[in-house]
Structure formats: structure tokens, C-alpha cells
Write a protein that holds these residues in place. Structure first.
Motif, PDB file in Angstrom:
ATOM      1  N   SER A 184       0.846  -1.214   0.202  1.00  0.00           N
ATOM      2  CA  SER A 184      -0.040  -0.056   0.027  1.00  0.00           C
ATOM      3  C   SER A 184       0.909   1.360   0.106  1.00  0.00           C
ATOM      4  O   SER A 184       0.586   2.226  -0.873  1.00  0.00           O
TER       5      SER A 184
ATOM      6  N   ILE B 145       2.296   1.667  -3.330  1.00  0.00           N
ATOM      7  CA  ILE B 145       1.335   2.271  -4.359  1.00  0.00           C
ATOM      8  C   ILE B 145       1.111   3.827  -4.203  1.00  0.00           C
ATOM      9  O   ILE B 145       0.825   4.407  -4.981  1.00  0.00           O
ATOM     10  N   VAL B 146       1.005   4.148  -3.045  1.00  0.00           N
ATOM     11  CA  VAL B 146       0.848   5.651  -2.568  1.00  0.00           C
ATOM     12  C   VAL B 146       1.939   6.475  -3.020  1.00  0.00           C
ATOM     13  O   VAL B 146       1.832   7.433  -3.619  1.00  0.00           O
TER      14      VAL B 146
ATOM     15  N   ALA C 275       3.919   5.285  -5.652  1.00  0.00           N
ATOM     16  CA  ALA C 275       3.949   5.634  -7.020  1.00  0.00           C
ATOM     17  C   ALA C 275       2.790   6.635  -7.367  1.00  0.00           C
ATOM     18  O   ALA C 275       2.940   7.474  -8.513  1.00  0.00           O
ATOM     19  N   PHE C 276       1.667   6.771  -6.658  1.00  0.00           N
ATOM     20  CA  PHE C 276       0.743   7.817  -7.177  1.00  0.00           C
ATOM     21  C   PHE C 276       1.287   9.236  -6.943  1.00  0.00           C
ATOM     22  O   PHE C 276       1.191  10.193  -7.609  1.00  0.00           O
ATOM     23  N   LEU C 277       1.947   9.421  -5.731  1.00  0.00           N
ATOM     24  CA  LEU C 277       2.673  10.834  -5.498  1.00  0.00           C
ATOM     25  C   LEU C 277       3.560  10.974  -6.586  1.00  0.00           C
ATOM     26  O   LEU C 277       3.606  12.415  -6.885  1.00  0.00           O
ATOM     27  N   TYR C 278       4.422  10.061  -7.234  1.00  0.00           N
ATOM     28  CA  TYR C 278       5.348  10.302  -7.941  1.00  0.00           C
ATOM     29  C   TYR C 278       4.674  10.316  -9.449  1.00  0.00           C
ATOM     30  O   TYR C 278       5.057  11.765  -9.892  1.00  0.00           O
ATOM     31  N   LEU C 279       3.685   9.920  -9.731  1.00  0.00           N
ATOM     32  CA  LEU C 279       2.797  10.460 -10.975  1.00  0.00           C
ATOM     33  C   LEU C 279       2.105  11.618 -10.812  1.00  0.00           C
ATOM     34  O   LEU C 279       2.224  12.509 -11.849  1.00  0.00           O
ATOM     35  N   ALA C 280       1.598  12.045  -9.897  1.00  0.00           N
ATOM     36  CA  ALA C 280       1.300  13.282  -9.430  1.00  0.00           C
ATOM     37  C   ALA C 280       1.972  14.400  -9.736  1.00  0.00           C
ATOM     38  O   ALA C 280       2.180  15.492 -10.385  1.00  0.00           O
TER      39      ALA C 280
ATOM     40  N   THR D 225       5.011  14.387 -11.291  1.00  0.00           N
ATOM     41  CA  THR D 225       5.358  14.281 -12.890  1.00  0.00           C
ATOM     42  C   THR D 225       3.983  15.174 -13.722  1.00  0.00           C
ATOM     43  O   THR D 225       4.469  15.803 -14.282  1.00  0.00           O
TER      44      THR D 225
END
Length: 472
Positions: free
Chosen positions: A11, A14-15, A17-22, A24
Motif C-alpha cells: 500500500s 502504491i501511494v 507511485a501515485f505521488l510520483y505520478l502526480a 510528474t
């Protein structure tokens, strides 16, 4: 709810990864209001920059281990996921791969618990010293082993050895004075050794596993002691079982050699008896040319049989042939021809009957039975050999009119090794004869009466009916 460690770690991943995509996406959106001529190039540069930053900041090796340690320390009550670790540990111990030694499996299973990069198993040698097992090369000084006194110490009071405590100053070290005094110099001096786990089975030390320092630098604590002690007990059971299997295999080899040697001693005794009878008969029939010819043939056969007995002692002894169709009468006539100078033997029956057997084994079995019959008979009382058909079987009989055997001995002592009614007898002949006959798929029957004689019957499948039996 009590989420597992895997759920929590994944978890958080995943969080992240989402922070990284956000981050970017926000970077790409921040580039557009600048009004640059080549917006697409700026966006591409932003993506490459974010990817490079992720690769740079991604934890590797020591950093990842440190991160896992911090998560375990602050998010969970215990450092170890006991269920998961135990499943991985037992699976690795039992995961037998082609050509892989048990020592390697033990080293990898124990090292996997603490994520140690290296492990080394030491086992007691013949002198009691701890010596390296397997083909590993870490640590360098382990090739020198450890003294028997050191092995007795950790076997007498098994406890996890703390490498850092052994290397610390004596005043502040948690290691005992005995541990520091008896531990080998290479173990104390090697800074890459983190812990030593005694493998104790019952009250016997069967090994010692040395672990390298984990990527995340930390000291041993009570949780490490408990987990590694239990793992050591389990690994010790596997190692002790393997050592027991090796000892059992060696004992079986010695048992087979002793069994073969006992049979050969019995055969040598029979040859000595045969030669003794020939020598006694030579006193009466030395002037008979036919007897002299038979005596020479008997001596040559005895020498050949002695050579064969010596070959049977070799571990590379030639195996007996598989049963095949042959005429038993030829074997009987050969035995009678060789024994003619020793004792009168009569042969009767059908020469056209073929049975399924191995001539070498049948000749050896008949040799035991004929010798017993000769020893039980009077000097001029012949021994009878016969071949007859009995339904779908062939019967080869050995009959004598000697002293016979009691019914109780036939039932309970005849086929028991080292039980004999003859003075100086080994009690092995009938036992070996029955084993040889059973190995060909036949059976041995016996009828005897005291004072009247004995009849042994070897029952073998008839060759013409063997195919019908296999298909039935």
C-alpha cells in the motif's frame, strides 16, 4: 482489522507511485504557462527528469533494508512476519534441487530470515573440531575450523553468538569470558560475521551457522535471538536426519559385506569338507586311474570356486543373470560329475524339461543342499538328484537317507542363520539356498524324518508356461 506486512508495504508503495505520478503531471502542467516555443520538448524533458530523479531516489541495497527496518520498527509490534518467515524457511529447507547439498539449503534458509548476504555452515568432524561443510568460501578463516573445546562449549550451553560482542572490549562486551577465550581468532577478527547459530539436535551439536552482517547495520536483539534459535533447532533436525541416513547407508553396506562374507565362509567350509572327503577316499582308491582323474577334476573345480568366492567379496561383484529358460538336468549332471570323487551321487528324471532359472544361482543353491545331504549320509549311501515336472512347475529334488531332522527344527531353525544340527556347522547353507531360489522366483520345500532322511524340493516355473503366468 490487522493488515499484514505485505499489505502495508505494498500500500505504501502504491501511494508513493501515485505521488510520483502526480508530481510528474504537475511538473508537465507547470511547463505549459511558460509559453516556450517547444512545449513538447519541455514536457519530454520534464518526464525524463522525473524518471531520472525516481531512479536516483529509489532505495537500493542498504537503503532498502534500512527502510524495511524502520517500517517494521515503527508500524508493527514485531520486526518479523513470523508466519511468512517460517513458510519461506521451511520451504527452502525442503526444496531439494538437483546437485544441491543440504548445507547450501541450510545456509540460504537461515540467511534469508535476516537478509544476511552470506552464511557458512560448520559441522563437527571426526576429531570433534568444527569444519566447513559444502563448497562455500566465506568467511576466509573458516577453512581452519574451530577447536573441539569451542564445539563442546556451544553444544553444552547453546546460545546465539554475537559477533559484535565478541569483537567489543572485554569490559563492555555482552559475550562471556569463556566465549571469548574459546572462540577461534578468525571468528573474533572477522568484522563481516554478525552472528553464530548453534544447530543442536536433542543434546548433540550437529552444526554451527555463521551469518554475515545484514545490509542495514544493527545489533542483535531478543527477537533475533528467539527467531534464530528456533530456526537453528529446525535446521538441526534436517541435518541430523541427513547424517543419520548417511550412517544407516554405511551400516547397510557393512551389513551386506558381512552377510556376503558369512556366506563365503560357509562355502569355504564346504570346499574344505569336499577336499577332506577326497583326501580320505584317495587312501582307498589311489590306484584307480578313473578316481585319480575325478580327483584332479575336483581339485581344479575347487580352485575355480575359490577364485569365484574371492570375486564375490568385491564391491564390484558381477550380478547374477536374470532367470531364463534352461534345462535343470544339465546342472544336476555337472554337480554329480564334480562330486563323484567325494561321494556317490545318482541322477534321475527328465532331461527334456526346461525351467525358468539362472543356472549359476541354481548350481550354488544345489551345492549347499548336496553338501548337507553328503554330510548327513553314510560313506556308501548315495545322494539322489532328480528333475520332474509338477503341473506348471518343475521340481528339482535332493534326497538322502541320512539321519534326518526333527520337525520342530525344520519349522523353527532350519532357515535361521547360525542354527545348525551339525557339530561345527554354520547354519547358513539352507538359508542361502532358499534366498538364491527366491531370487529366481522359485521356492524351496523340505520333508525330513529323524533316522530316515531328508528331501529338499526346489520348485521353479516351467519355461513353456512362463508367458502364460505373466499374462494371467
Amino acid at each position: 482489522m490487522s493488515p499484514s506486512r505485505a499489505v502495508v508495504v505494498r500500500s505504501l508503495a502504491i501511494v508513493a507511485a501515485f505521488l510520483y505520478l502526480a508530481a510528474t503531471a504537475m511538473l508537465m502542467m507547470a511547463v505549459e504557462p511558460l509559453g516556450l516555443a517547444y512545449v513538447w520538448a519541455a514536457r519530454l524533458l520534464a518526464v525524463f527528469g522525473a524518471t531520472f530523479a525516481a531512479m536516483t531516489l529509489m532505495p537500493h541495497g542498504r537503503a532498502r533494508s534500512w527502510l524495511k527496518l524502520q517500517l517494521a520498527k515503527h508500524l508493527f509490534r514485531h520486526r518479523y512476519d513470523y508466519r511468512g518467515e517460517w513458510l519461506r524457511f521451511t520451504h527452502r529447507l525442503g526444496d531439494v534441487r538437483p546437485g544441491e547439498e543440504l548445507a547450501v539449503r541450510i545456509e540460504q534458509a537461515v540467511a534469508g530470515i535476516t537478509a544476511s548476504p552470506a552464511a557458512r555452515l560448520l559441522v563437527p568432524g571426526a576429531s570433534g573440531r568444527l569444519e566447513p561443510a559444502g563448497a562455500g568460501e566465506w568467511p576466509d578463516g573458516a577453512s581452519g575450523g574451530a577447536s573441539s573445546d569451542f564445539a563442546r562449549m556451544i553444544g553444552r550451553a547453546p546460545r546465539i553468538l554475537d559477533g559484535a560482542a565478541l569483537r567489543a572490549p572485554a569490559a563492555s562486551a555482552a559475550a562471556t569470558a569463556e566465549e571469548r577465550a574459546l572462540s577461534p581468532a578468525w571468528l573474533i577478527a572477522d568484522a563481516t560475521i554478525w552472528a553464530g547459530i548453534p544447530l543442536v539436535h536433542g543434546e548433540r551439536l550437529v552444526g554451527l551457522v555463521l551469518l554475515g552482517c545484514p545490509p542495514a547495520d544493527r545489533r542483535l536483539d531478543w527477537e533475533d535471538y528467539d527467531v534464530l534459535a528456533v530456526a537453528g533447532r529446525q535446521a538441526a533436525s534436517h541435518l541430523a536426519e541427513a547424517q543419520g541416513q548417511d550412517a544407516l547407508s554405511e551400516a547397510r553396506r557393512f551389513h551386506e559385506f558381512n552377510r556376503r562374507f558369512a556366506f563365503i565362509v560357509h562355502d569355504v567350509k564346504n570346499l574344505a569338507s569336499q577336499l577332506g572327503l577326497v583326501a580320505r577316499n584317495a587312501e582307498r582308491h589311489a590306484d584307480n586311474p578313473d578316481f585319480r582323474a575325478d580327483m584332479v577334476a575336483t581339485l581344479k573345480d575347487s580352485v575355480a570356486r575359490l577364485d569365484g568366492l574371492l570375486q564375490r567379496l568385491s564391491p564390484q561383484a558381477v550380478r547374477a543373470d536374470a532367470p531364463h529358460p534352461a534345462a535343470p538336468m544339465a546342472v544336476l549332471e555337472s554337480i554329480a560329475e564334480r562330486r563323484r570323487a567325494q561321494h556317490p551321487i545318482r541322477v534321475a528324471g527328465r532331461a527334456d524339461v526346461h525351467a525358468l532359472f539362472d543356472p549359476a544361482r541354481l548350481e550354488m543353491a544345489l551345492g549347499h543342499l548336496v553338501q548337507n545331504a553328503i554330510e548327513a549320509s553314510g560313506p556308501d549311501e548315495p545322494v539322489w538328484l532328480s528333475v520332474e515336472r509338477r503341473g506348471l512347475d518343475v521340481e528339482v529334488a535332493v534326497l538322502d537317507r541320512g539321519r534326518g531332522m526333527a520337525a520342530d527344527f525344520v519349522r523353527h531353525g532350519l532357515f535361521v542363520p547360525f542354527e545348525s544340527t551339525k557339530p561345527g556347522g554354520f547354519g547358513i547353507g539352507a538359508f542361502e539356498a532358499r534366498a538364491l531360489i527366491a531370487g529366481m522366483g522359485g521356492r524351496l520345500e523340505v520333508e525330513s524324518r529323524e533316522g530316515e532322511g531328508t528331501r529338499f524340493a526346489i520348485i521353479m516355473p516351467i519355461a513353456d508356461a512362463s508367458a502364460d503366468r505373466l499374462s494371467a
